[in-house]
Design a protein around this motif. Structure first.
Motif, PDB file in Angstrom:
ATOM      1  N   CYS A 146     156.691  -9.239  40.512  1.00  0.00           N
ATOM      2  CA  CYS A 146     155.575  -9.947  39.802  1.00  0.00           C
ATOM      3  C   CYS A 146     156.004 -11.318  39.488  1.00  0.00           C
ATOM      4  N   PRO A 147     155.019 -12.210  39.442  1.00  0.00           N
ATOM      5  CA  PRO A 147     155.458 -13.649  39.312  1.00  0.00           C
ATOM      6  C   PRO A 147     155.571 -13.807  37.717  1.00  0.00           C
ATOM      7  N   ASP A 148     156.135 -15.006  37.647  1.00  0.00           N
ATOM      8  CA  ASP A 148     156.636 -15.386  36.231  1.00  0.00           C
ATOM      9  C   ASP A 148     155.734 -16.571  35.888  1.00  0.00           C
ATOM     10  N   ASP A 157     152.517 -20.865  37.583  1.00  0.00           N
ATOM     11  CA  ASP A 157     153.486 -19.932  38.245  1.00  0.00           C
ATOM     12  C   ASP A 157     154.756 -20.431  38.394  1.00  0.00           C
ATOM     13  N   ASP A 159     156.632 -20.514  40.923  1.00  0.00           N
ATOM     14  CA  ASP A 159     156.751 -20.637  42.271  1.00  0.00           C
ATOM     15  C   ASP A 159     155.834 -21.825  42.529  1.00  0.00           C
TER      16      ASP A 159
END
Length: 297
Positions: A146-148, A157, A159
């Motif tokens: 899962c993204p943070d 995000d 990323d």
């Protein structure tokens, strides 16, 4: 979002710890105007909590079992009190770095030398750790599938390259300014450069102190919002209940500080004498709006 939620570490950023930090920030800001004699002890208390939280953050990072967003939240709490430097440096740039327009030169309550050194050392340490986190740590800490998400006025995000680069630039500039300040102190220590003090009018001093307060309040509010929104966006659970002494201690201390400041303001018992000339403030209070317009135009 529900499937990507996870149980957070309440001992690092539980509701009691977070509210304790928030109350300390706002209590110290308010106390500088209504209870100046309490400000030094409040600063020491906050320094101790920041140091403890920062050490816990380092330990959690070394263990490698913490998600980047959890380190991010802890750093918001530990570094949040220093982020007022961002608008302060912008203000200095806009005013041409003129000493007579520098709010930090005319504080409501001055810091002692020992506290200043300890606080500055902690600032350097946290700034250095911030750079490590955004350059190295964010790639090596466990993330999962899962993204943070983090906060930079908007939701980003982890990323997102722009989000990471922006944080690196902000903290690199702050660290560079701090190191530059160290160099300047060394230069002055050896008498290579001399700073000429310049008296300013009490009205301008009051305005600069008000500007400093606005910066501190705005930053404290922004960091509070950033922390709570980050927890919400990442679906972090288990950090909204007060279930341990580790959360109760900072919460109770924060509440005590806030009540003390309100009580002092209500009783009119401010006896601070190391901040500014009270007669100058009294004179400025009556004409502040007009003076602010005349001085800032």
């Amino acid at each position: 979002m529900a499937s990507c939620g996870f149980d957070g570490n309440a001992d690092m950023y539980g509701i009691g710890i977070r509210v304790g930090f928030y109350l300390q920030w706002y209590s110290c800001i308010l106390a500088s105007w209504v209870s100046r004699e309490d400000v030094p002890s409040m600063r020491v208390s906050n320094l101790m909590f920041v140091s403890a939280t920062f050490l816990a953050t380092i330990i959690q990072s070394l263990e490698g079992k913490t998600r980047p967003v959890e380190i991010y939240i802890s750093l918001l709490l530990t570094f949040g009190g220093y982020l007022y430097l961002v608008p302060m440096f912008i203000w200095r740039a806009l005013t041409g770095c003129r000493p007579q327009w520098d709010p930090t030169r005319y504080p409501r309550v001055r810091m002692g030398r020992i506290f200043s050194l300890l606080n500055f050392g902690l600032l350097l340490a946290v700034s250095g750790f911030q750079l490590w986190f955004w350059i190295v740590g964010i790639k090596t800490l466990s993330v999962g599938d899962c993204p943070d998400f983090g906060f930079l006025l908007l939701k980003f995000d982890f990323d997102t390259r722009g989000f990471v680069v922006a944080n690196i630039v902000i903290h690199a500039l702050l660290l560079a300014c701090c190191l530059g300040a160290v160099g300047l102190m060394v230069v002055r220590l050896f008498g290579i450069s001399h700073e000429h003090s310049e008296k300013i009018k009490p009205n301008r001093k009051f305005i600069l102190q008000a500007i400093h307060t606005v910066f501190n309040t705005a930053v404290a509010t922004a960091v509070t919002i950033a922390t709570e929104k980050t927890i919400q966006w990442n679906g972090i659970s288990g950090v909204s209940d007060i279930s341990s002494a580790g959360q109760l201690i900072p919460l109770i201390i924060g509440i005590e500080m806030f009540i003390r400041v309100i009580y002092t303001a209500w009783k009119g018992e401010d006896k601070g004498s190391n901040a500014i000339d009270d007669s100058s403030v009294a004179e400025s209070l009556t004409t502040f709006p007009d003076i602010a317009i005349q001085e800032l135009v």
